[in-house]
Design a protein around this motif. Sequence first.
Motif, PDB file in Angstrom:
ATOM      1  N   PRO A  28      50.409  81.007  65.987  1.00 42.63           N
ATOM      2  CA  PRO A  28      49.811  80.580  67.257  1.00 42.63           C
ATOM      3  C   PRO A  28      50.919  80.249  68.253  1.00 42.63           C
ATOM      4  CG  PRO A  28      48.773  79.464  65.399  1.00 42.63           C
ATOM      5  CD  PRO A  28      49.973  80.166  64.857  1.00 42.63           C
ATOM      6  N   ARG A  29      50.679  80.557  69.526  1.00 43.73           N
ATOM      7  CA  ARG A  29      51.705  80.331  70.557  1.00 43.73           C
ATOM      8  C   ARG A  29      51.234  79.282  71.551  1.00 43.73           C
ATOM      9  NH1 ARG A  29      52.199  83.019  75.547  1.00 43.73           N
ATOM     10  NH2 ARG A  29      50.788  84.675  74.820  1.00 43.73           N
ATOM     11  N   THR A  30      52.110  78.314  71.804  1.00 45.69           N
ATOM     12  CA  THR A  30      51.824  77.290  72.812  1.00 45.69           C
ATOM     13  C   THR A  30      52.681  77.480  74.056  1.00 45.69           C
ATOM     14  OG1 THR A  30      53.425  75.792  71.773  1.00 45.69           O
ATOM     15  CG2 THR A  30      51.113  75.592  71.090  1.00 45.69           C
ATOM     16  N   ALA A  31      53.796  78.197  73.904  1.00 47.30           N
ATOM     17  CA  ALA A  31      54.690  78.422  75.046  1.00 47.30           C
ATOM     18  C   ALA A  31      54.039  79.376  76.042  1.00 47.30           C
ATOM     19  CB  ALA A  31      56.018  78.999  74.564  1.00 47.30           C
ATOM     20  N   ILE A  32      54.056  78.992  77.312  1.00 45.81           N
ATOM     21  CA  ILE A  32      53.512  79.835  78.373  1.00 45.81           C
ATOM     22  C   ILE A  32      54.462  79.796  79.564  1.00 45.81           C
ATOM     23  CG2 ILE A  32      51.095  79.557  77.696  1.00 45.81           C
ATOM     24  CD1 ILE A  32      50.832  77.424  79.852  1.00 45.81           C
ATOM     25  N   GLY A  33      54.234  80.689  80.510  1.00 45.27           N
ATOM     26  CA  GLY A  33      55.042  80.691  81.723  1.00 45.27           C
ATOM     27  C   GLY A  33      56.521  80.886  81.441  1.00 45.27           C
ATOM     28  N   LYS A  34      57.352  80.035  82.051  1.00 41.22           N
ATOM     29  CA  LYS A  34      58.802  80.149  81.910  1.00 41.22           C
ATOM     30  C   LYS A  34      59.272  79.846  80.490  1.00 41.22           C
ATOM     31  CE  LYS A  34      59.819  79.065  86.751  1.00 41.22           C
ATOM     32  NZ  LYS A  34      60.535  78.147  87.676  1.00 41.22           N
ATOM     33  N   GLN A  35      58.448  79.134  79.727  1.00 40.02           N
ATOM     34  CA  GLN A  35      58.824  78.805  78.348  1.00 40.02           C
ATOM     35  C   GLN A  35      58.918  80.053  77.468  1.00 40.02           C
ATOM     36  OE1 GLN A  35      55.614  76.164  77.367  1.00 40.02           O
ATOM     37  NE2 GLN A  35      56.660  74.338  78.149  1.00 40.02           N
ATOM     38  N   VAL A  36      58.233  81.114  77.890  1.00 38.96           N
ATOM     39  CA  VAL A  36      58.214  82.341  77.098  1.00 38.96           C
ATOM     40  C   VAL A  36      59.609  82.961  77.001  1.00 38.96           C
ATOM     41  CG1 VAL A  36      57.341  84.710  77.061  1.00 38.96           C
ATOM     42  CG2 VAL A  36      55.784  82.832  77.548  1.00 38.96           C
ATOM     43  N   LYS A  37      60.424  82.785  78.036  1.00 34.67           N
ATOM     44  CA  LYS A  37      61.780  83.335  78.004  1.00 34.67           C
ATOM     45  C   LYS A  37      62.577  82.768  76.834  1.00 34.67           C
ATOM     46  CE  LYS A  37      62.240  84.363  82.943  1.00 34.67           C
ATOM     47  NZ  LYS A  37      63.039  84.111  84.173  1.00 34.67           N
ATOM     48  N   GLN A  38      62.367  81.484  76.553  1.00 32.18           N
ATOM     49  CA  GLN A  38      63.076  80.857  75.444  1.00 32.18           C
ATOM     50  C   GLN A  38      62.647  81.464  74.118  1.00 32.18           C
ATOM     51  OE1 GLN A  38      65.648  78.827  75.500  1.00 32.18           O
ATOM     52  NE2 GLN A  38      65.714  78.857  73.251  1.00 32.18           N
ATOM     53  N   ARG A  53      64.555  84.587  73.571  1.00 36.93           N
ATOM     54  CA  ARG A  53      65.948  84.313  73.188  1.00 36.93           C
ATOM     55  C   ARG A  53      66.047  83.982  71.703  1.00 36.93           C
ATOM     56  NH1 ARG A  53      65.806  80.798  77.888  1.00 36.93           N
ATOM     57  NH2 ARG A  53      66.584  81.911  79.731  1.00 36.93           N
ATOM     58  N   GLU A  54      64.967  83.452  71.148  1.00 38.92           N
ATOM     59  CA  GLU A  54      64.944  83.076  69.734  1.00 38.92           C
ATOM     60  C   GLU A  54      64.500  84.226  68.835  1.00 38.92           C
ATOM     61  OE1 GLU A  54      62.361  79.720  69.626  1.00 38.92           O
ATOM     62  OE2 GLU A  54      63.703  78.432  70.799  1.00 38.92           O
ATOM     63  N   GLY A  55      64.344  85.425  69.430  1.00 37.83           N
ATOM     64  CA  GLY A  55      63.957  86.583  68.634  1.00 37.83           C
ATOM     65  C   GLY A  55      62.466  86.690  68.386  1.00 37.83           C
ATOM     66  N   LEU A  56      61.674  86.026  69.232  1.00 43.60           N
ATOM     67  CA  LEU A  56      60.223  86.060  69.089  1.00 43.60           C
ATOM     68  C   LEU A  56      59.598  86.853  70.234  1.00 43.60           C
ATOM     69  CD1 LEU A  56      59.648  82.320  68.107  1.00 43.60           C
ATOM     70  CD2 LEU A  56      59.668  84.306  66.582  1.00 43.60           C
ATOM     71  N   LEU A  57      58.463  87.458  69.955  1.00 42.18           N
ATOM     72  CA  LEU A  57      57.763  88.268  70.951  1.00 42.18           C
ATOM     73  C   LEU A  57      56.404  87.647  71.256  1.00 42.18           C
ATOM     74  CD1 LEU A  57      57.524  90.982  72.574  1.00 42.18           C
ATOM     75  CD2 LEU A  57      56.344  91.885  70.561  1.00 42.18           C
ATOM     76  N   PRO A  58      56.138  87.300  72.516  1.00 45.46           N
ATOM     77  CA  PRO A  58      54.821  86.765  72.864  1.00 45.46           C
ATOM     78  C   PRO A  58      53.772  87.870  72.894  1.00 45.46           C
ATOM     79  CG  PRO A  58      56.164  86.981  74.832  1.00 45.46           C
ATOM     80  CD  PRO A  58      57.052  87.320  73.672  1.00 45.46           C
TER      81      PRO A  58
END
Length: 229
Positions: A22-32, A35-40
Amino acid sequence: MGKDFGKRRKKIMEQLKLQAMPRTAIGKQVKQLRREGLLPGIIYGHSIEPLAVQFDAREARSIADQAGSSSLINVYIAGTPTPYSVIIRDVQWDYLKRTLIHLDLQALSMTEKVRIPISINLVGTAAAVEELGGVLLHLVNEVDVECLPSALVPAIDVDISNLTQIGDSISVKDLVVPEGIEILTDAEETVVQISAVVEEAEEKEEFAVEAEAGDVEVIGEEEEAEAEE
């Protein structure tokens, strides 16, 4: 041929499994995340609310390359007892870095038929090209089909090795598809055809003949013109 399709489909379904969180990061947080090797990504569709998820970027890229837009993928989300059966609906790319940046997945019901385009994959070598110098024209790149999700395949293989003469062709009605798939595209559409090569010299010769014909004087026209003057 039907058995071959069945084995291929079974192998694909066994292979195409994708783990997600599950993903909670949205908006600008997605860039991070990236960087961690994850794909939204997001999952939406049959009887579910849209789910924001994230994948291991390398694993997701590998699955996306194999699946295309018409293969079934089983997505296992941590904390969810059963997988979601999905197809890829949209892929967003960073073309400069050649990396995936977002994945849209559509959840399907395994008991409801879907209408979807499936790509045409040419296999073999056309003798008319190799031996006669013909040109292979690939006129239809995909066909629309209707089937249950369990029957989906990444592509329909078309064997072109039987194209031995100039003018030979394969139409939609000639396609061999797995059991359970109904092709909706017009059966008379030409998928591939062997065309003759028009030599440049012949084109020049034809042009020269046309030019000479335009210069031919019709007897009597000049006399009539002088009489009118």
